[in-house]
Design a protein around this motif. Structure first.
Motif, short mmCIF file in Angstrom:
data_model
loop_
_atom_site.label_atom_id
_atom_site.label_comp_id
_atom_site.label_asym_id
_atom_site.label_seq_id
_atom_site.Cartn_x
_atom_site.Cartn_y
_atom_site.Cartn_z
N VAL A 1 0.92 -1.24 -0.02
CA VAL A 1 -0.25 -0.19 0.25
C VAL A 1 0.94 0.80 0.01
N ALA A 2 1.88 0.90 0.63
CA ALA A 2 2.99 2.52 1.17
C ALA A 2 3.23 2.76 -0.73
N PHE A 3 3.67 1.72 -1.20
CA PHE A 3 4.49 1.38 -2.78
C PHE A 3 3.21 2.26 -3.76
N ALA A 4 2.32 1.58 -3.55
CA ALA A 4 1.05 2.20 -4.33
C ALA A 4 1.26 3.80 -3.95
N TRP A 5 0.70 4.44 -2.86
CA TRP A 5 0.84 5.21 -2.85
C TRP A 5 2.21 6.10 -3.28
N GLN A 6 2.87 5.71 -3.11
CA GLN A 6 4.71 6.23 -3.68
C GLN A 6 4.25 6.52 -5.26
N LEU A 7 3.45 5.53 -5.93
CA LEU A 7 3.79 5.70 -6.97
C LEU A 7 2.36 6.07 -7.85
N GLY A 8 1.84 6.68 -6.97
CA GLY A 8 0.42 7.36 -7.11
C GLY A 8 -0.59 6.59 -7.99
N LYS A 9 -0.57 5.55 -7.65
CA LYS A 9 -2.21 4.03 -7.76
C LYS A 9 -3.09 4.23 -7.24
N PRO A 10 -3.69 3.97 -7.12
CA PRO A 10 -5.71 4.19 -6.77
C PRO A 10 -5.47 3.26 -5.33
N VAL A 11 -5.66 3.43 -4.11
CA VAL A 11 -6.22 1.99 -3.67
C VAL A 11 -7.27 2.31 -2.80
N VAL A 12 -8.04 1.14 -3.44
CA VAL A 12 -9.39 0.38 -2.43
C VAL A 12 -8.87 -0.96 -0.60
N ALA A 13 -9.78 0.15 -0.47
CA ALA A 13 -9.01 -1.24 0.89
C ALA A 13 -11.06 -1.34 0.82
N LEU A 14 -10.41 -2.75 0.86
CA LEU A 14 -11.64 -3.47 1.84
C LEU A 14 -12.00 -4.04 3.12
N CYS A 15 -12.88 -2.97 3.75
CA CYS A 15 -12.73 -2.77 5.26
C CYS A 15 -13.08 -3.70 5.62
N PRO A 16 -14.23 -4.36 5.15
CA PRO A 16 -14.37 -6.00 6.29
C PRO A 16 -13.32 -6.51 6.68
N SER A 17 -12.28 -6.93 5.55
CA SER A 17 -11.98 -7.78 5.88
C SER A 17 -10.82 -7.67 6.86
N GLY A 18 -10.64 -5.89 7.26
CA GLY A 18 -9.83 -5.73 8.54
C GLY A 18 -8.80 -5.84 8.16
N GLY A 19 -7.88 -6.39 9.07
CA GLY A 19 -5.98 -5.83 8.94
C GLY A 19 -6.24 -4.25 8.70
N TRP A 20 -5.12 -4.64 8.07
CA TRP A 20 -4.38 -2.36 7.51
C TRP A 20 -5.48 -2.31 6.46
N ALA A 21 -5.72 -2.97 5.87
CA ALA A 21 -6.70 -2.54 4.49
C ALA A 21 -7.87 -1.63 5.51
N GLN A 22 -8.58 -2.06 7.01
CA GLN A 22 -9.44 -1.75 7.57
C GLN A 22 -8.78 -0.31 8.40
N LYS A 23 -7.54 -0.16 8.97
CA LYS A 23 -6.62 0.56 9.67
C LYS A 23 -6.75 1.68 8.77
N LEU A 24 -5.98 2.14 7.42
CA LEU A 24 -5.75 2.54 7.32
C LEU A 24 -6.60 3.20 5.24
N ALA A 25 -8.24 2.45 6.01
CA ALA A 25 -9.11 2.88 5.02
C ALA A 25 -9.95 4.49 5.57
N GLY A 26 -10.11 5.39 4.07
CA GLY A 26 -10.23 6.82 4.39
C GLY A 26 -8.93 7.34 4.77
N GLU A 27 -7.75 7.36 4.82
CA GLU A 27 -6.11 7.85 5.08
C GLU A 27 -5.66 8.55 4.07
N THR A 28 -5.08 9.42 4.29
CA THR A 28 -4.07 9.58 3.47
C THR A 28 -2.56 9.31 3.99
N LEU A 29 -1.94 8.94 3.61
CA LEU A 29 -0.65 8.60 3.83
C LEU A 29 0.91 9.26 4.23
N ASP A 30 0.18 10.80 3.04
CA ASP A 30 1.91 11.81 2.78
C ASP A 30 0.67 12.69 2.49
#
Lengths: 173, 173, 173, 173
Positions: A110-139
């Motif tokens: 996810v961090a690399f995808a953000w750096q490369l400008g790729k859209p990232v979709v987080a599947l929230c009900p799966s839990g894990g980092w997907a859930q934690k990062l949903a809606g966030e901006t990384l920098d």
């Protein structure tokens, strides 16, 4: 479309991933993953359930050189032999990245995808980092955020919307 | 010792990084960083202020092939030519990783360090991902957590303690 | 099947490469190349001329992150962002490697293929390193040699034979 | 200075490599190698015999993550975890590359060095690809050739001359 996620799973997550794989092919995507077990395997398996599936739609980008390390649902094996540096190849090759559950490996993707400008979709009900990062901006380098999807249907819809927004006509990933 | 952090900085952060670089050399470490600007440059500069500094103590691991992309305080240039895949080389080469502020690039490095089993120390007052991840566990594969350091002194002490705990006698990073 | 070769070409070599691409698809292979111009482009173009061609049969493994660097005949873009380290990904992903003309980039790919135990077929009439290395062994770790093919027909026949010899039933490259 | 060469050796080659390592340090270079056995180990060992040797002069760039895979004469371990893609990191980090004997791994390193525009010196009496490629040009992109050295003394002299010709004042490799 790249799906990044945990190498372990459970029956509920497997079902969600299979649905994700199937719907992604239905929507006209190819699916790339890390090619191993867990989320990667369930998504690859699900792809084959789509009526739109064509042989060649499921790509596995492996950390090792050995092709037989790929799960059996992978059609096209890309073996990097570069260990977890393959995480970068995976997200770079995608037009959109969907994160499913996920530990530290997924977090690096996810961090690399953000750096490369790729859209990232987080599947929230799966839990894990997907859930934690949903809606966030990384920098501060991007003004958008990681897109929160509360279901597989929402995740695929968001991926399609992102692809259209970036003007891609012939998605290969 | 690898220091991972933002490529941009400000005067307060610069001062903190220079102190970190100096104290790390005082403590007998070599310092590896991504070799570019911001945190990487300030830490490299600070290393030269230590009375224990020897030429060769500051290593810069670059994403590009061009050696002159390194900041002028780097003694040994490792040019990977592999783009941000160099983040993996950096943390893999370290015995301990210290995170300073940090955006998505630093996040990928902390995630990799976690996967590789490297101790990670977060310099909390620097902000960024370092602050957010201090005290956290990234996934279930490790029982320890990212070590929160509230000052440069605490960060170096934690790094030394980790090194002793893992039995390293001749730290090179 | 990976085709490795020069990034520049001429009309005669282009014709040979197009024939190679077409015949490889006829024979049931997918084709992977470095995805750029010259030999890589001509082989990719030729693949589309085969009656057996299916969308997805032409893979381009790029050194850069930008997908639009791929030639227009590539169906599936794998963008490594790792520069010429992608040469390793390309040959690792193949079951058989065919060398066409080739300068130092191709030479690195043949050397990697040899290290990884991949059968290598050299298309002799194309010249370059392909011609120079045909029939040679690169070192003592293998008892076979680089297979000399005096025509496209011979090259494809040799590739098929190698694939059968190594027991692969479902070639993906 | 990068020394690239076989991972196996024999007493005569070992002696030549130790002399090469010692003379390179005498001449003010640092030495980078692949960090493992054979030529890499003998050159690293020899470096320590120089009166000019300082701790930190011997760098080993490993294919694996495990630091203890390095031979015991390496001062600074760079662990890439990227397998033989580390060959690229090694030659990229050097100002001049010296090839010693060498099989297909060395061949890939010489090919990369050529692509990156690095001067390459071949130590002819060591045999292998070094001997075969001495005096050759690998393709048309460069007007120079691989420099043939008939002794360790000639190899070091050629390396120094190349470094001066390219205007480097502070060699790190």
């Amino acid at each position: 479309l790249a799906v990044v996620g945990s190498s372990s799973s459970d029956p509920d997550l497997d079902a969600m991933c299979e649905q994700l794989g199937c719907r992604a092919i239905d929507a006209g995507f190819r699916i790339a993953s890390g090619g191993l077990g867990g989320v990667m395997e369930a998504v690859s398996r699900g792809a084959h359930h789509s009526a739109s599936y064509r042989e060649g739609d499921v790509i596995g980008i492996l950390p090792v050189h050995q092709h037989d390390a790929a799960n059996q649902h992978v059609d096209i094996v890309i073996s990097t032999g570069m260990g977890i540096a393959r995480n970068l190849v995976l997200v770079s090759s995608a037009d959109v990245v969907i994160a499913v559950r996920g530990g530290s490996g997924t977090l690096s993707e996810v961090a690399f995808a953000w750096q490369l400008g790729k859209p990232v979709v987080a599947l929230c009900p799966s839990g894990g980092w997907a859930q934690k990062l949903a809606g966030e901006t990384l920098d501060g380098r991007r003004s958008d955020s990681i897109i929160a999807a509360s279901s597989v249907t929402e995740a695929i819809a968001a991926a399609c919307q992102q692809l259209n927004a970036t003007g891609q006509l012939n998605p290969t990933g």
